[in-house]
Design a protein around this motif. Structure first.
Motif, short mmCIF file in Angstrom:
data_model
loop_
_atom_site.label_atom_id
_atom_site.label_comp_id
_atom_site.label_asym_id
_atom_site.label_seq_id
_atom_site.Cartn_x
_atom_site.Cartn_y
_atom_site.Cartn_z
N GLN A 99 -4.51 15.14 16.66
CA GLN A 99 -3.38 16.35 17.12
C GLN A 99 -1.96 16.33 15.83
O GLN A 99 -0.68 15.92 16.37
N GLY A 100 -2.63 16.74 15.56
CA GLY A 100 -1.26 16.33 13.98
C GLY A 100 -0.41 15.25 12.99
O GLY A 100 0.17 15.15 12.80
N LEU A 101 -0.89 14.21 13.73
CA LEU A 101 -0.89 12.79 13.15
C LEU A 101 -2.01 12.18 12.05
O LEU A 101 -2.77 12.33 12.41
N ALA A 102 -1.20 11.09 10.80
CA ALA A 102 -2.31 10.87 9.91
C ALA A 102 -1.21 9.46 10.84
O ALA A 102 -0.81 8.45 11.17
N ILE A 103 -2.84 8.62 11.86
CA ILE A 103 -2.89 7.45 12.06
C ILE A 103 -3.40 6.49 11.48
O ILE A 103 -4.79 6.95 11.38
N LEU A 124 -0.40 17.44 -4.29
CA LEU A 124 0.22 16.11 -3.74
C LEU A 124 1.47 17.26 -2.55
O LEU A 124 2.11 17.83 -3.30
N ARG A 125 1.19 16.67 -1.46
CA ARG A 125 2.28 17.12 -0.65
C ARG A 125 3.30 16.00 0.08
O ARG A 125 3.74 16.97 -0.21
N TRP A 126 3.14 14.71 -0.35
CA TRP A 126 3.99 13.89 -0.02
C TRP A 126 3.28 12.22 -0.06
O TRP A 126 2.14 12.49 -0.41
N GLN A 127 4.32 11.41 0.25
CA GLN A 127 3.62 9.98 -0.87
C GLN A 127 4.74 8.70 -0.53
O GLN A 127 5.63 9.62 -0.30
N GLY A 134 0.76 -1.26 -0.19
CA GLY A 134 -0.79 -0.47 0.09
C GLY A 134 0.84 1.27 0.68
O GLY A 134 2.25 1.33 -0.41
N GLU A 135 -0.11 2.34 0.13
CA GLU A 135 1.01 3.28 0.31
C GLU A 135 -0.38 4.47 1.32
O GLU A 135 -1.09 4.42 1.15
N VAL A 136 0.49 5.12 1.87
CA VAL A 136 -0.66 6.44 1.98
C VAL A 136 0.36 7.98 1.71
O VAL A 136 1.10 8.18 1.42
N VAL A 137 -0.66 8.45 1.26
CA VAL A 137 -0.62 9.36 0.27
C VAL A 137 -1.78 11.34 0.52
O VAL A 137 -2.64 10.90 1.01
N ALA A 138 -1.19 12.17 0.66
CA ALA A 138 -1.09 13.51 1.80
C ALA A 138 -1.80 14.34 0.00
O ALA A 138 -0.57 14.44 -0.62
N SER A 194 4.62 16.33 6.87
CA SER A 194 6.26 15.30 6.66
C SER A 194 5.80 14.87 5.86
O SER A 194 6.45 13.81 4.59
N GLY A 195 4.65 13.88 6.13
CA GLY A 195 4.71 12.45 6.28
C GLY A 195 6.00 11.79 6.59
O GLY A 195 6.05 10.23 6.83
#
Length: 163
Positions: free
Chosen positions: A48-52, A30-33, A18-22, A67-68
């Motif tokens: 709180q500033g986190l992608a969980i 696109l910000r980051w991948q 998989g991947e996570v994309v922001a 930032s990823g």
């Protein structure tokens, strides 16, 4: 956004990637991948500033939204299909072995673990496909027994909490 090359099929877990994309919310750019060594098949929680998020490789991860970069990660007891639930400063996850865990949101520190099959007060074996839900101080989740070690045994809805 979480991505996966597999669907909700336990037989496909060994091939999951998989991947996570922001993306920037205003511009759509696109910000980051970043790649993930397991499929990210469920929604990502943000707090709180986190992608969980969880993945089929059995790892719960918390990445910096901007930032990823990984802030912390914790292993589950089995692969994950269900996304995490966040309430206050706690992250809750449940895996395909029917193990529920709670972690501190900021640090990933393990708070507690409950094995639904082995705990005598619960005694509810099964795989957890759907995300836990927190409501009014209680954690709710359901088991699924269509296949796996507990195929054709009763599925249950579990409520965890004293409130």
């Amino acid at each position: 956004v979480g991505c996966s090359n597999i669907r909700f099929d336990p037989k496909l877990i060994p091939t999951g990637r998989g991947e996570v994309v922001a993306y920037d919310r205003n511009s759509g750019h696109l910000r980051w991948q970043r790649d993930v060594p397991g499929g990210v098949v469920s929604p990502i929680a943000c707090s709180q500033g986190l992608a969980i998020f969880t993945a089929t490789d059995g790892i719960l991860r918390a990445w910096d939204i901007n930032s990823g970069q990984e802030r912390w990660s914790q292993p589950g007891k089995g692969p994950f299909f269900a996304s995490p639930a966040v309430a206050g400063d706690t992250v809750y996850v449940a895996d395909l072995k029917g193990v529920v865990q709670a972690f501190e949101l900021a640090t990933g520190k393990a708070l507690w673990t409950l094995d639904l099959a082995k705990d005598p007060t619960v005694n509810a074996p099964g795989m957890v496909y759907g995300s836990p839900i927190v409501h009014d101080g209680r954690l709710y989740l359901a088991t699924c027994n269509l296949e796996g070690d507990y195929a054709r045994q009763p599925a249950v809805i579990v409520c965890i909490g004293n409130k």
